[in-house]
Enzyme design. Structure first.
Site, PDB file in Angstrom:
ATOM      1  N   ASP A  31      12.637  21.095   9.082  1.00 24.82           N
ATOM      2  CA  ASP A  31      12.849  20.926   8.035  1.00 24.82           C
ATOM      3  C   ASP A  31      11.806  20.065   7.401  1.00 24.82           C
ATOM      4  O   ASP A  31      11.592  19.087   8.102  1.00 24.82           O
ATOM      5  CB  ASP A  31      14.220  20.889   7.347  1.00 24.82           C
ATOM      6  CG  ASP A  31      14.959  22.135   7.820  1.00 24.82           C
ATOM      7  OD1 ASP A  31      14.638  23.103   7.736  1.00 24.82           O
ATOM      8  OD2 ASP A  31      16.305  21.901   7.901  1.00 24.82           O
TER       9      ASP A  31
HETATM   10  N1  URA Z   1      18.060  22.866  12.169  1.00 23.51           N
HETATM   11  C1  URA Z   1      18.003  22.363  10.975  1.00 23.51           C
HETATM   12  O1  URA Z   1      18.904  22.689  10.270  1.00 23.51           O
HETATM   13  N2  URA Z   1      16.820  22.067  10.575  1.00 23.51           N
HETATM   14  C2  URA Z   1      15.647  21.796  11.397  1.00 23.51           C
HETATM   15  O2  URA Z   1      14.685  21.389  10.744  1.00 23.51           O
HETATM   16  C3  URA Z   1      15.621  22.138  12.751  1.00 23.51           C
HETATM   17  C4  URA Z   1      17.027  22.875  13.269  1.00 23.51           C
END
Ligand code: URA
Length: 226
Positions: free
Chosen positions: A103
């Site tokens: 993310d």
């Molecule tokens: N899980 C998440 O919620 N975000 C990420 O960036 C990676 C795994």
């Protein structure tokens, strides 16, 4: 392939840097100095050397990045900065793409390659590639929630596969999962009534952050990954 292109694709430097190396007589082909950028090189058979060291052409390239907050995992975007913007000039970006997804606000280990087969292999749920995330939590975590996470939780129509939890302290855990559903870690913690305040991926298969610093990029080998 043209000599300057060959050197760029081997990761020796940017186009302008390799041109300087060529004009400074630092490049030899089959033992003879070559000062011609346009000289044709046979990727497999020509012996190209830079400062006396053989330059090997690689069809597939692999890199790891210590991603920082604020960059989306995409190859391009009209509005947002992408993880491609974190790659320095010496990285040959041709056909390169990030493997899996972090993310925008997640930090840590992100791999890049131009090897589609490998990317598919390591992101396939069937492959069970371990990923360890450091998770800082809003609330203290208890035995009950840990046991739920380890067994599997419903993240909206999907029950996660068993995970492993290592408690760093009451509001920080290392979560080891073998899947990579969209926002998986955040959804898992939400499912047990908590919230992720900070998320960092520390391992991906055999890859780790080692002693990398934020934004650092290292070239890696195929066998370093799984
Ligand atoms: N899980 C998440 O919620 N975000 C990420 O960036 C990676 C795994």
């Amino acid at each position: 392939m043209r000599l300057d292109k060959f050197l760029v694709e081997c990761g020796i430097g940017s186009r302008s840097e390799v041109k300087k190396m060529i004009s400074s007589a630092l490049i030899t082909i089959d033992g003879a100095i070559c000062k011609d950028n346009n000289k044709s090189v046979d990727e497999k058979n020509s012996v190209v050397e830079y400062n006396g060291r053989r330059v090997i052409y690689k069809e597939f390239r692999y890199y790891k990045l210590y991603k920082i907050d604020g960059y989306i995992t995409a190859t391009e975007d009209k509005k947002e900065k992408t993880v491609m913007d974190l790659l320095p000039d010496w990285v040959n970006k041709k056909d390169l793409f990030p493997v899996g997804r972090l993310d925008k606000d997640t930090e840590g280990l992100l791999m890049f390659t131009n090897d589609g087969k490998l990317a598919h292999e390591v992101t396939s749920p069937k492959k069970h590639v371990d990923k360890i995330y450091r998770v800082v939590l809003r609330d203290e975590i208890g035995e009950g929630e840990i046991s739920q996470l380890e067994t599997g939780v419903d993240i909206g129509g999907y029950t996660t596969q068993p995970a492993k939890v290592e408690v760093v302290h009451s509001k920080e855990i290392l979560l080891n999962i073998k899947e990579g559903k969209f926002h998986q870690v955040k959804k898992m913690l939400k499912a047990v009534g908590n919230e992720v305040l900070y998320l960092k991926r520390e391992t991906f298969g055999k890859l780790t952050l080692d002693d990398m610093v934020p934004c650092e990029v290292r070239e890696i080998e195929r066998d370093d990954i799984i």
